[in-house]
Scaffold this motif. Structure first.
Motif, PDB file in Angstrom:
ATOM      1  N   ARG A  25       0.711  -1.186  -0.165  1.00 35.49           N
ATOM      2  CA  ARG A  25       0.017   0.078   0.050  1.00 35.49           C
ATOM      3  C   ARG A  25       0.760   1.279   0.113  1.00 35.49           C
ATOM      4  O   ARG A  25       2.158   1.018   0.252  1.00 35.49           O
ATOM      5  N   ARG A  26       0.385   2.434  -0.214  1.00 38.92           N
ATOM      6  CA  ARG A  26       0.854   3.634   0.050  1.00 38.92           C
ATOM      7  C   ARG A  26       1.492   3.790   1.302  1.00 38.92           C
ATOM      8  O   ARG A  26       0.683   3.697   2.290  1.00 38.92           O
ATOM      9  N   LYS A  80       7.306   2.681  -0.348  1.00 36.98           N
ATOM     10  CA  LYS A  80       6.158   3.228  -1.516  1.00 36.98           C
ATOM     11  C   LYS A  80       5.627   4.298  -0.939  1.00 36.98           C
ATOM     12  O   LYS A  80       4.542   4.297  -0.382  1.00 36.98           O
TER      13      LYS A  80
END
Length: 258
Positions: free
Chosen positions: A168-169, A257
């Protein structure tokens, strides 16, 4: 006794230790190595690192710092025997859920059996799949960990791209891997230990020294710390860095990320 390290991982797909094999050949050969050593995998790591792998893994999980809340999800790749997964679950106060993924069913069987004995089965699931084609939706995990496994993946760039996809971000990548020793004299001692003692101990422990010879050689062809960090950046990760352990015998790589 030495081989050229791959600067960008592009030669790893055909590098089986110091041997060059055809594309598509490496994965079955690596699978066979781990089928042979699965039952003695932890002993193997003790031999290869003189027991230091336990401290390095503790440091890896401390760096991850899994929160003590429900809903935190980690994917531990090439972690069949559960070493990293168990540490993450315990560090989270048994709140985190870890998916252990490995291409080798023998390794996963050992991990599932150990999880049962430790009473951790409810916090884990074990998935047999390839790091180059993860069977998960994008953005599924808060963290992706892999310890001493990335060098055995034929297409490292593909595996890193998959890691980026399933995070995920705000998710984090942590890669612990044997690396290039950067301390004078220690490199000579480590080479002598690796090429002479480790295959010999492997033969004593498992009756076959060849898998250990491959594992020693695979360390010497893996990209240097800076080169591997560049590969992580190329996969899209930000704030990429690494920490050397024990003079560079192992290194912990990190990326986010964002």
């Amino acid at each position: 006794m030495t081989a050229q390290r791959n600067s960008a991982g592009d030669g790893m797909e055909t590098a089986y230790g110091f041997r060059t094999v055809e594309r598509g050949e490496k994965q079955p050969l690596v699978n066979e190595v781990f089928h042979k050593v699965a039952k003695r995998y932890d002993v193997m790591n003790d031999v290869m690192s003189a027991g230091l792998h336990r401290l390095w893994k503790d440091a890896m999980v401390a760096s991850l710092g899994p929160p003590r809340r429900a809903g935190y999800r980690t994917l531990d790749v090439a972690g069949g025997t559960g070493d990293i997964a168990f540490r993450i679950v315990e560090a989270s106060g048994r709140n985190a859920h870890v998916t252990v993924l490995d291409i080798n069913g023998s390794m996963l069987s050992v991990g599932a059996e150990r999880a049962e004995k430790k009473g951790l089965s409810d916090h884990l699931d074990f998935v047999e799949a390839n790091a180059e084609a993860l069977p998960f939706e994008a953005g599924s995990f808060d963290a992706y960990t892999i310890a001493f496994g990335i060098r055995n993946v034929p297409r490292i760039d593909v595996a890193l791209a998959e890691a980026y996809r399933v995070l995920r971000r705000g998710g984090r990548l942590l890669v612990l891997e044997f690396s290039e020793v950067d301390m004078p004299l220690l490199d000579k001692v480590y080479d002598a230990w690796s090429f002479n003692a480790i295959p010999r101990f492997g033969r004593m422990i498992t009756g076959d020294g060849e898998p250990y010879r491959y594992l020693v050689e695979s360390i010497r062809t893996f990209p240097r710390q800076e080169d591997f960090a560049a590969m992580i950046r190329a996969a899209g990760f930000s704030r990429v860095g690494y920490t050397n352990y024990t003079g560079g015998i192992a290194a912990l790589h990190s990326g986010w990320k964002l």
